[in-house]
Design an enzyme around this catalytic site. Structure first.
Site, short mmCIF file in Angstrom:
data_model
loop_
_atom_site.label_atom_id
_atom_site.label_comp_id
_atom_site.label_asym_id
_atom_site.label_seq_id
_atom_site.Cartn_x
_atom_site.Cartn_y
_atom_site.Cartn_z
N CYS A 1 -2.93 48.76 30.26
CA CYS A 1 -3.62 48.44 29.00
C CYS A 1 -4.46 47.21 29.28
O CYS A 1 -3.93 46.11 29.47
CB CYS A 1 -2.63 48.16 27.87
SG CYS A 1 -3.46 47.62 26.35
N CYS B 1 -4.41 44.39 25.98
CA CYS B 1 -3.25 43.51 25.78
C CYS B 1 -2.03 44.13 26.44
O CYS B 1 -1.82 43.96 27.62
CB CYS B 1 -3.01 43.22 24.30
SG CYS B 1 -2.92 44.67 23.24
N SER B 2 -1.23 44.88 25.68
CA SER B 2 -0.01 45.44 26.26
C SER B 2 0.39 46.73 25.56
O SER B 2 1.58 47.00 25.39
CB SER B 2 1.13 44.42 26.17
OG SER B 2 1.38 44.11 24.79
N CYS B 3 -0.58 47.54 25.14
CA CYS B 3 -0.26 48.80 24.49
C CYS B 3 0.60 49.65 25.43
O CYS B 3 0.28 49.78 26.62
CB CYS B 3 -1.54 49.55 24.12
SG CYS B 3 -2.52 48.71 22.85
#
Length: 326
Positions: free
Chosen positions: A113, A116-118
């Site tokens: 991702c 961000c941090s999906c």
């Protein structure tokens, strides 16, 4: 420091500079509880769910079923979300769709991702620390083969195509790894033990000894900050910050918070520091709390005028965060 009547005056960066993350997280939770916008029990439930119930084992069950049931495999690749829900795994379809990409002898898939941090929480739990790092997010796109070789000891043959899938807030990707040779006669329950979290992200092609679906330890040295024995949350304020965001977006758009998180992402601060700053902005922008009250309450906790057990009603010990072991 802030004008309680002017939301635009709220400065999360200034709040972070003046107070550490612990008093800020405590301030938010205590005020939200007092205003009746959140309960301690709701926060505790979210933390317990993600620490104890949701994790890579769900994904391992999905993979093992696909290895043993060809019809399920076809459904999984055609509509990952629907197939995953067949196993009584709750995918929040209002916020995400899970797409599964299958490895084969000629293709290897890698998930990242870049924003961000999906991550497909429902099947893989919370993302590992290294997945959220700027180095991984950058190199997975710019030089994925070198990243896999240098950081994960995964050297792909030149004849193997490498496909990189960038998860978003709407679409979360998961890899269906190939079944390891020699396991063809095992049943679904036995095969679960062979699936690793890293293989479902795509940094392991199985057989590498990385983090098992049950959270077991790795046999390879840690790189990219990869400490596979680290807990889900390293401090209670991180767990609270995460849980408050999840609980508050039950009836509010998750994407609004996510946009704030994307804006906070940088290469300098701890990931959950960024998460907390995004949460502070989200709460103030939605007019859930007065920014001046947040400032004053954070100051009270930082000065020791208040302690955690005053508002954490479920704490049987009545002591501060420093005494907890997450």
């Amino acid at each position: 420091m802030t004008d309680g009547d002017d939301r635009d005056a709220f400065d999360a960066d200034a709040l972070a500079d003046e107070y550490g993350p612990e008093p800020r997280a405590r301030a938010l939770q205590s005020l939200l509880v007092e205003e009746g916008l959140l309960s301690t029990e709701a926060v505790d439930e979210v933390v317990a769910t993600y620490e104890e119930e949701i994790g890579p084992l769900n994904g391992a069950r999905v993979v093992a079923r696909a290895w043993t049931d060809e019809a399920f495999r076809r459904r999984l690749l055609a509509d990952g979300t629907a197939a995953i829900e067949e196993l009584d795994i709750d995918v929040d379809t209002e916020t995400m769709d899970v797409v599964v990409q299958a490895n084969d002898p000629d293709t290897h898939n890698l998930v990242v991702c870049t924003l961000c941090s999906c991550y497909p929480w429902a099947v893989l739990g919370l993302p590992p620390t290294w997945y959220k790092s700027p180095e991984y997010r950058s190199r997975a796109v710019k030089e994925p083969r070198a990243l896999l070789r240098e950081e994960f000891d995964l050297g792909l043959d030149t004849g193997v195509d490498l496909e990189v899938y960038d998860s978003t807030s709407e679409v979360r990707y998961m890899v269906l790894p190939q079944q390891p040779p020699g396991t063809e006669g095992l049943d679904e329950t036995e095969l679960v033990e062979y699936v690793t979290r890293d293989s479902m992200i795509g940094v392991d092609r199985l057989g590498g000894g990385y983090a098992a679906s049950d959270g077991g330890t790795a046999t390879e040295p840690s790189r990219l900050g990869r400490d596979l024995d680290r807990p889900t949350f390293e401090a209670p304020w991180q767990a609270r910050s995460f849980a408050m965001a999840v609980a508050l977006t039950d009836d509010r758009p998750w994407t609004t918070f996510q946009h704030r998180l994307v804006e906070e992402i940088d290469d300098e601060r701890d990931y959950y520091e960024q998460w907390l700053a995004a949460l502070e902005r989200f709460i103030v922008e939605k007019e859930l709390l007065d920014p001046g009250a947040v400032d004053d309450r954070a100051a009270s906790f930082a000065a020791g005028d208040r302690t955690a057990h005053e508002f954490v009603a479920g704490d049987p010990h009545g002591h501060s965060d420093h005494d907890h072991d997450h």
